[in-house]
Design an enzyme around this catalytic site. Structure first.
Site, PDB file in Angstrom:
ATOM      1  N   GLY A  94       0.822  -1.206   0.000  1.00 52.64           N
ATOM      2  CA  GLY A  94       0.000   0.000   0.000  1.00 52.64           C
ATOM      3  C   GLY A  94       0.854   1.253   0.000  1.00 52.64           C
ATOM      4  O   GLY A  94       0.569   2.214  -0.728  1.00 52.64           O
ATOM      5  N   TYR A  95       1.898   1.257   0.811  1.00 56.28           N
ATOM      6  CA  TYR A  95       2.800   2.404   0.887  1.00 56.28           C
ATOM      7  C   TYR A  95       3.487   2.627  -0.455  1.00 56.28           C
ATOM      8  O   TYR A  95       3.562   3.757  -0.955  1.00 56.28           O
ATOM      9  CB  TYR A  95       3.828   2.168   1.992  1.00 56.28           C
ATOM     10  CG  TYR A  95       4.762   3.322   2.234  1.00 56.28           C
ATOM     11  CD1 TYR A  95       4.377   4.393   3.037  1.00 56.28           C
ATOM     12  CD2 TYR A  95       6.039   3.348   1.675  1.00 56.28           C
ATOM     13  CE1 TYR A  95       5.238   5.459   3.272  1.00 56.28           C
ATOM     14  CE2 TYR A  95       6.902   4.409   1.901  1.00 56.28           C
ATOM     15  CZ  TYR A  95       6.498   5.461   2.703  1.00 56.28           C
ATOM     16  OH  TYR A  95       7.351   6.524   2.927  1.00 56.28           O
TER      17      TYR A  95
END
Length: 254
Positions: A158-159
């Site tokens: 996600g990052y």
């Protein structure tokens, strides 16, 4: 204008998100040292360390507590900042979060929260204050990107997705707004000794592998960002637009 004057931020007002600690705090103080008043924002109650450091420079500091993952809070915050300040000259779009779990086990909740804070809010803040800057004759927007704007990373899908997209926003906004007096750039921190990297620094094997690759041989610190952020916020960078500056001790050169 002489060289020192190019870097002066006297008479400017900078909005810095995620200003309570780490890179955000360091960049807020640097901008104040260069002459800017600071409007700070974060999700925490205690911002006293940043306020004390900024006010020690002789500049003004105001603070807004806001959860930028909450769309209603975010827009209320934006409207309040615009109402309280005649002009925001500089936006440091820094607030972010990292949540670690292998991709095959990465839950929707992690993904949604990271994307909401690291990408959705960054877009909205950039759009709204970019519009404000265009109406007021120009400004500077600085996004905190990442090495993972360009690499895949481990256990942080996600990052990585969010920071890759933020680097895209730097280019997209820069393309549209450069001729309107708004320069948009990013800073890509390397491995910095902050809360986000605590887990890595406490893992002896991972820490050693990271340090072995960094040519300068150390973890970065928030003070390493003082020069870069003042440069990108000032007239010294008026012909720098749509680019991401690595502050990584040489990591990406290896």
């Amino acid at each position: 204008m002489n060289t020192l004057q190019l870097f002066s931020l006297k008479g400017k007002t900078a909005l810095v998100t995620g200003c309570d600690t780490g890179l955000g705090q360091g960049m807020a103080v640097a901008l104040a040292e260069a002459g800017a008043d600071i409007v700070g924002a974060s999700v925490v109650e205690d911002y006293s360390a940043t306020q004390k450091a900024v006010e020690a420079t002789g500049q003004q500091f105001s603070y807004h507590k806001v959860d930028i993952s909450d769309r209603e809070q975010l827009y209320a915050f934006i409207n309040k900042v615009k109402a309280d300040n005649k002009k925001i000259d500089i936006l440091v779009n820094n607030a972010g979060i990292i949540m670690r779990k292998p991709a095959a086990e990465h839950p929707d909740e992690y993904w949604d929260k990271v994307i909401s804070i690291n990408l959705d809010a960054q877009f909205i803040l950039g759009r709204e204050f970019g519009k404000h800057m265009i109406e007021n004759g120009g400004g500077k927007i600085i996004f905190t990107c990442s090495l993972l704007s360009f690499q895949g990373g481990i256990n942080v899908p996600g990052y990585t997705a969010s920071k890759s997209a933020v680097a895209g926003l730097v280019r997209a906004f820069g393309n549209e707004w450069g001729n309107k007096g708004v320069c948009v750039n990013g800073i890509a921190p390397g491995y910095i000794a902050t809360n986000n990297t605590q887990a890595l620094r406490e893992d002896p094997e991972r820490s050693k592998s990271i340090l072995d690759r960094i040519p300068v041989g150390r973890w970065g610190v928030p003070d390493d960002f003082k020069g870069p952020v003042v440069f990108l916020a000032s007239s010294a960078s008026d012909y720098v637009n749509g680019t991401v500056l690595f502050v990584d001790g040489g990591w990406m050169a290896r």
